[in-house]
Design a protein around this motif. Structure first.
Motif, PDB file in Angstrom:
ATOM      1  N   LEU A   1       0.829  -1.208   0.000  1.00  0.00           N
ATOM      2  CA  LEU A   1       0.000   0.000   0.000  1.00  0.00           C
ATOM      3  C   LEU A   1       0.861   1.254   0.000  1.00  0.00           C
ATOM      4  CD1 LEU A   1      -2.786  -1.155   2.466  1.00  0.00           C
ATOM      5  CD2 LEU A   1      -2.718  -1.363  -0.004  1.00  0.00           C
TER       6      LEU A   1
ATOM      7  N   THR B   1      -3.759  -4.655   6.091  1.00  0.00           N
ATOM      8  CA  THR B   1      -3.550  -4.628   4.638  1.00  0.00           C
ATOM      9  C   THR B   1      -4.691  -5.357   3.928  1.00  0.00           C
ATOM     10  OG1 THR B   1      -1.163  -4.566   4.945  1.00  0.00           O
ATOM     11  CG2 THR B   1      -1.938  -5.292   2.786  1.00  0.00           C
TER      12      THR B   1
ATOM     13  N   ASN C   1       0.355   4.626   4.302  1.00  0.00           N
ATOM     14  CA  ASN C   1      -1.064   4.529   3.960  1.00  0.00           C
ATOM     15  C   ASN C   1      -1.879   4.778   5.235  1.00  0.00           C
ATOM     16  OD1 ASN C   1      -3.723   3.147   3.593  1.00  0.00           O
ATOM     17  ND2 ASN C   1      -2.866   2.935   1.546  1.00  0.00           N
TER      18      ASN C   1
END
Ligand SMILES: Cc1ncc(COP(=O)(O)O)c(C=O)c1O
Length: 434
Positions: free
Chosen positions: A71, A330, A75
């Protein structure tokens, strides 16, 4: 730094501070895969695919740390949660069979840890009837445990099957399965009985002959596993022919040989499906994951995992609480932001742009290929590929080589059009310069 407006900006690379860090690092670090002198400054601005190096250069990172930062940088879905998490010590503990709570109850917790990660992994592999997970520290360990459970599950395990171009890790068991570069295996003792065949329909044909009960030389009942990457990574981002995958599935089913899908690079949404094997008519019996998952994972069904105590264990199996939280968050972010279809769409866009590049530089670029956001361009020579990687770096674009003469791109799963356009333009300039 604002992701919407950030631009790569390089004055000198490596700059003086980066060179200092590189020298300091190499004083005590074992030689490994030194790629280039990129030194990320973790105290400076970084957002999405943009990061700042030790000298203040801004780079566009299209490597996602070899898929281990799916990511991108900072993030909010991950960092906001980590800021909330009141860090304790130790965060890496004896975990797999020494249960640990991460606060609250399993149904209501703000910090989903290893047990949640395992639970989620069984959910996203349930279409393969998988219900059991062993967590570990790395991809290689995930592979070691995968082959161990397959050997254990076989009456008289003498053989294993791998593919030309394969890469499965660096530990002795895992490296025995590698066929991408000789440097990984040379002089190291290896597992016996590992046979390789081409990563193609022709490879399945050859395997069929080897396993033939009358004329073959490998008794099928002694084959512990067939292991493959559903898209080859280190071997050059090779996307398999669907017919190859279908025929392999049929052959493995016919002989009742477990198939291990090594999803360490290709999994966790990278190709636009949660697992790259989801694109194909092939049902794996074991999946290995790591990198984007932040921990290693061997996923299969309870039938394949040994019941006997102490057959599998590791102090840090499921004991890396922080990484498990990151892995769980995630997976949650992929779902919440619909990053599978995003990766599929952006991957198609990027591949189209790379095919245009191939046309524009037909003397240098011989192929553009990929699946989702696992894409590569192949050059006519290794030398040219290496120069392009260097030229791209000078312009602020981080890329990586793979195979013999390909360059791979793995942007974050939430990559935006503007970022793809910047990367392709820089790559275009780099190829011209090379
Ligand atoms: C397909 C595949 N398997 C296994 C590994 C090994 O993972 P690790 O480096 O975490 O041991 C890698 C790493 O690049 C990989 O790409």
């Amino acid at each position: 730094m604002q992701r919407e407006t950030a631009e790569p900006r390089v004055e000198q690379l490596p700059g003086p501070k980066a060179s200092q860090w590189v020298d300091f690092h190499r004083q005590s670090s074992a030689p490994s895969t030194y790629v280039y002198d990129f030194v990320w400054d973790i105290t400076k601005d970084a957002e999405g695919p943009f990061c700042t190096d030790a000298d203040g250069n801004v780079l566009l990172d299209f490597t996602s740390h070899v898929a281990a930062a799916p990511l991108g940088y900072n993030n909010p879905k991950i960092v906001d949660k980590l800021h909330e998490f009141d860090i304790v010590d130790p965060l890496k503990i004896a975990g797999q069979d020494f249960y640990v709570s991460t606060g609250g109850t399993p149904d209501e917790t703000d910090v989903p840890g290893p047990a949640h990660l395992m639970d989620k992994l069984t959910e996203i592999t349930s279409h393969y009837d998988m219900d059991t997970v062993f967590l570990s520290n790395s991809g290689a360990e995930a592979v070691e445990n995968a082959i161990k459970i397959c050997y254990d599950n076989c009456e008289l395990p003498k053989y294993g099957i791998t593919f030309e171009g394969a890469f499965h890790g660096r530990t002795l068991g895992a490296l025995s399965l590698n066929r991408s570069k000789s440097v990984h295996r040379r002089k190291f003792p290896e597992l016996s009985g590992i046979h390789d065949v081409p990563y193609s329909v022709e490879g399945v044909e050859r395997l069929r002959k080897k396993l033939d009960s009358k004329h073959g030389h490998i008794p099928a009942e002694q084959v512990g596993f067939i292991i493959l990457e559903p898209v080859q990574g280190e071997g050059g981002y090779q996307v398999p022919d669907p017919q190859f995958m279908r025929e392999l599935d049929e052959l493995a089913t016919e002989h009742d040989i477990p198939v291990i899908a090594d999803e360490i690079q290709s999994g966790v949404g990278r190709t636009g499906e949660m697992w790259a094997v989801d694109h194909y008519d092939l049902d794996p019996d074991v999946i290995t994951s790591a990198k984007a998952l932040r921990v290693g994972a061997t996923i299969s069904s309870m039938d394949i995992f040994p019941e006997e105590k102490s057959r599998l264990s590791s102090t840090w199996g499921a004991g890396d609480i922080l990484s498990s939280i990151q892995g769980t968050l995630t997976l949650a972010a992929i779902e919440e932001h619909d990053l599978l279809s995003h990766a599929e769409q952006k991957g198609e866009r990027l591949l189209g742009q790379l095919r245009d590049l191939q046309e524009r530089h037909e003397d240098a670029v011989v192929d553009a290929r990929g699946l989702g956001l696992m894409v590569a361009i192949e050059f006519d020579t290794k030398e040219r590929r290496d120069v392009v990687v260097d030229e791209a770096l000078k312009r602020g674009l981080l890329t990586l080589g793979c195979g013999k003469k390909a360059l791979r791109l793995l942007p974050p799963l939430d990559v935006r059009d503007r970022e793809l356009d910047i990367a392709v333009e820089l790559l275009d300039d780099s190829i011209t310069a090379a």
